[in-house]
Scaffold this active site. Structure first.
Site, short mmCIF file in Angstrom:
data_model
loop_
_atom_site.label_atom_id
_atom_site.label_comp_id
_atom_site.label_asym_id
_atom_site.label_seq_id
_atom_site.Cartn_x
_atom_site.Cartn_y
_atom_site.Cartn_z
N GLY A 12 48.11 30.09 14.68
CA GLY A 12 49.32 30.80 15.35
C GLY A 12 48.74 30.72 16.97
O GLY A 12 47.78 30.24 17.40
N LEU A 13 49.41 31.38 17.79
CA LEU A 13 49.30 31.59 19.71
C LEU A 13 47.82 32.06 19.40
O LEU A 13 47.10 31.59 20.34
CB LEU A 13 50.36 32.59 19.93
CG LEU A 13 50.07 33.13 21.23
CD1 LEU A 13 50.12 32.22 22.17
CD2 LEU A 13 51.15 34.20 21.57
N VAL A 14 47.30 33.26 18.86
CA VAL A 14 46.40 33.81 19.18
C VAL A 14 45.01 33.13 18.42
O VAL A 14 43.94 33.05 19.05
CB VAL A 14 46.16 35.35 18.84
CG1 VAL A 14 44.82 36.01 19.09
CG2 VAL A 14 47.49 35.95 19.45
N GLY A 15 45.39 32.81 17.10
CA GLY A 15 44.19 32.27 16.42
C GLY A 15 43.91 30.77 17.37
O GLY A 15 42.84 30.40 17.27
N TYR A 144 58.19 46.43 11.61
CA TYR A 144 56.91 45.99 11.96
C TYR A 144 55.87 47.13 12.49
O TYR A 144 54.70 47.15 12.05
CB TYR A 144 57.23 45.06 13.08
CG TYR A 144 55.94 44.47 13.90
CD1 TYR A 144 55.48 43.28 13.40
CD2 TYR A 144 55.53 45.03 15.31
CE1 TYR A 144 54.25 42.59 14.21
CE2 TYR A 144 54.40 44.50 15.70
CZ TYR A 144 54.13 43.36 15.35
OH TYR A 144 52.83 42.79 16.08
#
Ligand code: NAP
Ligand code: GDP
Length: 329
Positions: A12-15, A144
């Site tokens: 993902g974005l952060v990974g 969430y």
């Protein structure tokens, strides 16, 4: 010292930002790869972490000593409003499986990722690390928020009962390369970048949701990545740390839109669709604890980070997550 670091949600974005930093910073430097370290960036195709058996298999395969746990059902305001039960259930299952499997397999350090979205709606600003549980979250994302808040509770419970070295990070709104650029489900920066791109290409109206007045703090994914790497190596306490730019760096959605227009070199006009929700008006977070612990840290200026994101988006439009293959939630 040998270490196997498993990054859940690694695609993902952060990974992907952590992968970029680990691979591009000089080896042995503060944020670069250290001798003896092996980093694994796992996707959901390697194991659906909502499922206990698949989680166990992933941990058996890699035998991680350290885990940075990013995997989650993630989305912007409008997706959160639509799928509250799914956000609550998927994230509860994912977090329970990752924390408990980390405990059972003797992971020596686990960092999970919360968000400033999990904070109470009505609370004294600025947000700090002591205020997570002081009231109900904003109604727009309570599925969430409740699932994520439980991670902090679990970290304390595992520490008290088993002495586990589990902690968490609390980033503000993140953006950067590899983001989800879905027009409906994404966070505000990637969604507006994509909308602006289509307006510029097709001459269609560029419409921004809400009034443009809400304020947000944004963090560049590659800055955030450095903070996770630092936390993994240099911070051993159960209490979370907010990962944010300064409180004085709040920007309005209108200012963000203007910056996107500039970065995209869009010559047309845009309008606000005030029938769309604004969400929480603001949620300014303090980075005092972070700066007192990390010392000197340079955040990338917002416009530079936005330019790098636009460049990545334009170069990778055909393969980026733009909604073509959106998974139904
Ligand atoms: P993202 O780009 O949507 O990536 C989500 C990652 O989680 C992907 O690698 C995805 O794998 C994986 N994943 C999702 N469901 C999974 C499942 N059931 N089993 C295994 N893996 C699963 O999200 P992100 O923005 O990088 O978010 C990373 C973390 O930061 C999350 O915990 C999020 O809550 C937190 N956060 C994000 C923001 C933000 O603005 N983006 C702000 C604050 C906090 P696939 O690629 O295989 O789908
Ligand atoms: P939040 O920070 O958790 O609220 O999440 P978002 O990144 O989704 O930002 C939401 C804010 O951006 C709200 O004030 C929305 O009204 C505004 N916004 C304007 N246009 C868009 C859009 O196209 N997508 C999203 N997600 N938000 C938008």
């Amino acid at each position: 010292m040998s270490a196997l670091i498993l990054v859940t949600g690694g695609t993902g974005l952060v990974g992907q930002a952590i992968k970029y930093v680990i691979e591009t910073e000089p080896e042995g430097s503060r944020f670069g790869k250290k001798p003896g370290e092996k980093w694994i960036f796992a996707s959901s195709s390697e194991g659906d972490l909502r499922d206990a058996e698949q989680t166990k298999k992933l941990f058996e395969k890699y035998k991680p000593t350290h885990v940075i746990h990013l995997a989650a059902l993630v989305g912007g305001l409008f997706k959160n409003m639509k799928y509250k039960a799914t956000f609550l259930r998927d994230n509860t299952l994912i977090n329970d499986n990752v924390l408990h499997t980390s405990h059972l397999t003797g992971v020596t350090k686990l960092i999970s990722c919360l968000s400033t979205c999990v904070y109470p709606d009505k609370v004294e600003y600025p947000l700090d690390e002591t205020k997570i549980h002081l009231g109900l979250p904003h109604e727009s994302n309570f599925g969430y928020a409740h699932a994520k808040r439980m991670v902090d509770i679990a970290n304390h419970a595992y520490k008290d009962q088993f002495g586990s070295n589990f902690t968490s990070a609390i980033p503000t709104n993140v953006f950067g390369p590899h983001d989800n650029f879905d027009l409906e489900d994404a966070h505000v920066i990637p969604a507006l970048l994509h909308k602006c791109y289509l307006s510029k290409k097709n001459g269609t109206p560029f419409i921004v949701g809400g009034t443009g007045k809400p304020l947000r703090q944004f963090i560049y994914s590659r800055d955030l990545a450095k903070l996770f790497i630092w936390q993994l190596r240099e911070y051993d306490d159960v209490e979370p740390i907010i990962f944010s730019v300064g409180e004085d760096e709040e920007v309005s959605i209108k200012q963000v839109t203007d910056a996107i227009v500039k970065a995209m070199d869009f010559k047309g006009e845009y309008t606000f669709d005030t029938t769309k929700a604004d969400g929480q008006f603001r949620k300014p977070a303090s980075n005092k604890k972070l700066l007192s612990l990390i010392g000197d840290f340079q955040f990338t200026p917002f416009e530079k980070a936005l330019d790098e994101t636009v460049k990545w988006f334009l170069e990778n439009y055909d393969t980026a997550r733009t909604g073509k293959n959106r998974k139904t939630t």
